[in-house]
Scaffold this active site. Structure first.
Site, PDB file in Angstrom:
ATOM      1  CE  LYS A  26       0.808  -1.985  -3.635  1.00 15.22           C
ATOM      2  NZ  LYS A  26       0.399  -1.500  -2.300  1.00 15.22           N
ATOM      3  CG  ASN A  27       2.897  -3.526  -0.355  1.00 16.78           C
ATOM      4  OD1 ASN A  27       2.594  -2.430  -0.843  1.00 16.78           O
ATOM      5  ND2 ASN A  27       1.997  -4.461  -0.080  1.00 16.78           N
ATOM      6  CB  CYS A  74      -8.830   2.563   3.099  1.00 10.16           C
ATOM      7  SG  CYS A  74      -8.251   0.919   3.402  1.00 10.16           S
ATOM      8  NE  ARG A  96      -5.036  -0.801   5.450  1.00  8.20           N
ATOM      9  CZ  ARG A  96      -4.435  -0.734   4.268  1.00  8.20           C
ATOM     10  NH1 ARG A  96      -5.116  -0.369   3.212  1.00  8.20           N
ATOM     11  NH2 ARG A  96      -3.164  -1.042   4.143  1.00  8.20           N
ATOM     12  CB  VAL A 141      -1.668   4.808  11.983  1.00  9.43           C
ATOM     13  CG1 VAL A 141      -1.848   4.457  10.516  1.00  9.43           C
ATOM     14  CG2 VAL A 141      -2.281   6.161  12.291  1.00  9.43           C
ATOM     15  CG  ASP A 198      -1.670  -7.589   0.121  1.00 14.12           C
ATOM     16  OD1 ASP A 198      -2.723  -7.158   0.626  1.00 14.12           O
ATOM     17  OD2 ASP A 198      -0.557  -7.060   0.294  1.00 14.12           O
ATOM     18  CB  ILE A 209      -5.263  -9.268   7.552  1.00  8.54           C
ATOM     19  CG1 ILE A 209      -4.390 -10.515   7.576  1.00  8.54           C
ATOM     20  CG2 ILE A 209      -4.434  -8.004   7.757  1.00  8.54           C
ATOM     21  CD1 ILE A 209      -3.469 -10.654   8.748  1.00  8.54           C
ATOM     22  NE  ARG A 260      -3.419   2.970  -4.702  1.00 12.59           N
ATOM     23  CZ  ARG A 260      -3.834   3.137  -3.475  1.00 12.59           C
ATOM     24  NH1 ARG A 260      -5.114   3.218  -3.215  1.00 12.59           N
ATOM     25  NH2 ARG A 260      -2.974   3.222  -2.482  1.00 12.59           N
TER      26      ARG A 260
HETATM   27  N1  EPU Z   1      -3.583  -2.264  12.625  1.00 14.10           N
HETATM   28  C1  EPU Z   1      -3.960  -1.684  13.800  1.00 14.10           C
HETATM   29  N2  EPU Z   1      -3.205  -0.630  14.279  1.00 14.10           N
HETATM   30  C2  EPU Z   1      -2.111  -0.161  13.631  1.00 14.10           C
HETATM   31  C3  EPU Z   1      -1.723  -0.781  12.435  1.00 14.10           C
HETATM   32  C4  EPU Z   1      -2.476  -1.837  11.941  1.00 14.10           C
HETATM   33  O1  EPU Z   1      -4.954  -2.073  14.411  1.00 14.10           O
HETATM   34  O2  EPU Z   1      -1.477   0.783  14.130  1.00 14.10           O
HETATM   35  C5  EPU Z   1      -4.372  -3.404  12.074  1.00 14.10           C
HETATM   36  C6  EPU Z   1      -4.967  -3.090  10.703  1.00 14.10           C
HETATM   37  O3  EPU Z   1      -6.198  -2.411  10.815  1.00 14.10           O
HETATM   38  C7  EPU Z   1      -5.115  -4.476  10.119  1.00 14.10           C
HETATM   39  C8  EPU Z   1      -3.916  -5.224  10.687  1.00 14.10           C
HETATM   40  O4  EPU Z   1      -3.488  -4.468  11.823  1.00 14.10           O
HETATM   41  O5  EPU Z   1      -6.298  -5.072  10.556  1.00 14.10           O
HETATM   42  C9  EPU Z   1      -2.736  -5.392   9.754  1.00 14.10           C
HETATM   43  O6  EPU Z   1      -2.463  -4.172   9.098  1.00 14.10           O
HETATM   44  P1  EPU Z   1      -0.995  -3.722   8.664  1.00 14.10           P
HETATM   45  O7  EPU Z   1      -0.611  -2.524   9.467  1.00 14.10           O
HETATM   46  O8  EPU Z   1      -0.078  -4.891   8.673  1.00 14.10           O
HETATM   47  O9  EPU Z   1      -1.245  -3.258   7.180  1.00 14.10           O
HETATM   48  P2  EPU Z   1      -0.452  -2.106   6.461  1.00 14.10           P
HETATM   49  O10 EPU Z   1       0.926  -2.072   6.988  1.00 14.10           O
HETATM   50  O11 EPU Z   1      -1.243  -0.848   6.475  1.00 14.10           O
HETATM   51  C10 EPU Z   1       0.569  -3.546   4.525  1.00 14.10           C
HETATM   52  C11 EPU Z   1       0.486  -3.558   3.038  1.00 14.10           C
HETATM   53  C12 EPU Z   1      -0.898  -4.021   2.612  1.00 14.10           C
HETATM   54  C13 EPU Z   1      -1.133  -5.422   3.166  1.00 14.10           C
HETATM   55  C14 EPU Z   1      -0.967  -5.406   4.693  1.00 14.10           C
HETATM   56  C15 EPU Z   1      -1.080  -6.779   5.329  1.00 14.10           C
HETATM   57  C16 EPU Z   1       2.041  -1.806   2.456  1.00 14.10           C
HETATM   58  C17 EPU Z   1       2.274  -0.459   1.887  1.00 14.10           C
HETATM   59  N3  EPU Z   1       0.772  -2.218   2.544  1.00 14.10           N
HETATM   60  O12 EPU Z   1      -0.432  -2.635   4.957  1.00 14.10           O
HETATM   61  O13 EPU Z   1      -0.895  -4.071   1.191  1.00 14.10           O
HETATM   62  O14 EPU Z   1      -2.438  -5.860   2.858  1.00 14.10           O
HETATM   63  O15 EPU Z   1       0.334  -4.866   5.034  1.00 14.10           O
HETATM   64  O16 EPU Z   1      -0.146  -7.634   4.815  1.00 14.10           O
HETATM   65  O17 EPU Z   1       2.987  -2.516   2.785  1.00 14.10           O
HETATM   66  C18 EPU Z   1      -1.874  -4.086  -0.959  1.00 14.10           C
HETATM   67  O18 EPU Z   1      -0.714  -4.084  -1.437  1.00 14.10           O
HETATM   68  O19 EPU Z   1      -2.897  -4.309  -1.655  1.00 14.10           O
HETATM   69  C19 EPU Z   1      -2.053  -3.819   0.471  1.00 14.10           C
HETATM   70  C20 EPU Z   1      -3.209  -3.436   0.999  1.00 14.10           C
END
Ligand code: EPU
Length: 418
Positions: free
Chosen positions: A22-23, A117, A122, A124, A305, A327, A397
């Site tokens: 998925k990811n 969420c 989370r 961006v 995950d 995380i 999902r």
């Molecule tokens: N974070 C920030 N600022 C940002 C981005 C992230 O502070 O601009 C923080 C987040 O709040 C979190 C940490 O950094 O505390 C890591 O978040 P990350 O951005 O790596 O997560 P993500 O990219 O939104 C992906 C996966 C998630 C998985 C995480 C961590 C996808 C589509 N989603 O999310 O998958 O848990 O990386 O490995 O790739 C799942 O599949 O169940 C799922 C939640």
């Protein structure tokens, strides 16, 4: 709303084929926005998140042929509408992955801010900061990120936190930027590497994916390509945890063991025998389950995950397991549901102390997010009697036909449509 009904207490045995990741599929679907030529993807998992991403891209004007099994052809020859509306982003945060490719290809994009969420805040901010560093003008208004740039410019950018989709967004944007981009403190997840592989097949010039420093030489245009999505390491880990918890002997095919080192190490520590042959992983567990400790962190450490699924296993192991989540700030919601099944777990901050019990008892529980749902399925498989899991739309999902795959291993699990 669908629910799953599990009659627990049976060992699992047999063979199951693992689906595409998925990811990896979600960012790779977005990479189609970077080229006017067709991108053909194979091993695409049939999941609700993948369908949502296809709907999002189709609304922008991308032509999508998702006719045959696991193969999706995308043609972004024209992008009429570089917009990711709130209605879709609120159902799937990964929609943010459209931002980088859209600005890079169209010079403009409007993507709804995802908001918090269930598992945490989370933000961006890193995605936005990186695009600003590449010369994009960004406004945050009415809940939307509006970005504009005539052509993005290569630069050196260090992430303040390791972010998977943040790394993917900037890597995609940088492929069409002018000059060289260096991303420092980049995520090293295998899905980032799979995306880089796909982009390279499309003509991008990327070095260092899989390390914490990725270098991208921008090119004027990318071209069409065909790419097979990597196997899902989290689906693999979930099935392995299920077999370890329930006991038995099962083989997972079409997977990639070298993306799962930290998970396999914990499963072995818990008492499972794990062997790898080509693209297959066999797990046998006949003896007692033992306690283990784990701490989630960015790849190659233990994946967040897989944290919830391993907690279900720990609930039945003899001894005390300590699980620390580093995380996400709110990824322990499965604890209360496990307690309803008879588990003994205390949570202190981001640490769960799990005292293994000799048996769990079936009950009604509620899924709160995708991986928490997978944890409850495993708990249901090892609990005595019947467990009913409500709100399993979370599960759909991210897992393709989970009840069919578990049934093939001998589990008594069925879906009831309400
Ligand atoms: N974070 C920030 N600022 C940002 C981005 C992230 O502070 O601009 C923080 C987040 O709040 C979190 C940490 O950094 O505390 C890591 O978040 P990350 O951005 O790596 O997560 P993500 O990219 O939104 C992906 C996966 C998630 C998985 C995480 C961590 C996808 C589509 N989603 O999310 O998958 O848990 O990386 O490995 O790739 C799942 O599949 O169940 C799922 C939640």
């Amino acid at each position: 709303m669908d629910r799953l009904i599990i009659d627990g207490g049976r060992p699992l045995a047999g063979e199951v084929r693992i689906s595409g990741a998925k990811n990896a599929a979600l960012p790779i679907l977005c990479s189609a926005l970077l080229t006017a030529e067709p991108l053909v993807l194979t091993n695409v998992p049939r999941l609700n998140d993948v369908r949502t991403m296809q709907t999002l891209l189709a609304q922008m004007g991308v032509r999508i042929d998702a006719g045959t099994a696991e193969k999706v052809a995308l043609d972004a020859g024209r992008i009429d509408w570089p917009l990711a509306p709130y209605e879709l982003v609120k159902t799937m945060r990964a929609s943010i992955l459209a931002l980088g490719p859209l600005v890079a290809r169209c010079g403009e994009a409007r993507v709804s801010l995802p908001g918090g969420c269930a598992i945490g805040l989370r933000p961006v901010d890193q995605h936005v900061k990186g695009l600003v560093a590449m010369g994009a003008e960004i406004d945050l208004e009415h809940g939307y990120i509006s970005a504009r740039a005539r052509r993005l410019k290569g630069m050196r950018f260090g992430f303040d936190v390791v972010t998977v989709t943040g790394t993917e967004n900037l890597m995609m944007a940088a492929t069409l930027a002018e000059g060289t981009t260096v991303l420092e403190n980049a995520a090293r997840e295998p899905e980032v590497v799979d995306l880089a592989r796909c982009l390279a097949t499309m003509g991008a010039n990327i070095a260092g994916a899989g390390t914490d420093r990725i270098t991208i030489e921008g090119v004027a245009a990318l071209h069409g390509a065909t790419h097979a999505i990597m196997p899902d390491r989290i689906e693999t880990g979930t099935f392995l945890a299920a077999v370890a918890a329930a006991g038995g002997d099962a083989t997972l095919t079409g997977t990639q063991a070298d993306t799962l080192d930290a998970v396999l190490a914990r499963l072995r520590e818990a008492g499972a025998e794990v062997s790898v042959k080509g693209d297959a992983i066999r797990l046998v567990r006949r003896g007692p389950l033992g306690a283990f400790n784990l701490r989630t962190a960015p790849y190659p450490a233990f994946p967040t995950d897989m944290q919830a699924q391993m907690m279900a296993l720990a609930a039945r192991a003899s001894g005390t397991t300590v699980i620390t989540e580093t995380i996400f700030e709110n990824r322990m919601m499965h604890v209360q549901e496990l307690v309803r099944l008879g588990a003994e777990i205390d949570v202190e901050g981001n640490t769960a102390i799990v005292r293994g019990v000799p048996k769990l008892n079936g009950a009604n529980v509620m899924a709160t997010d995708l991986r928490a749902s997978a944890c409850l399925v495993i708990a249901g498989l090892i609990a005595e009697g019947e467990t009913t899991i409500d709100r399993i739309y979370h599960l759909d999902r991210g897992y393709e036909r989970i009840e069919d795959k578990l049934s093939a291993l001998g589990a008594r699990i069925r879906r009831s449509r309400q």
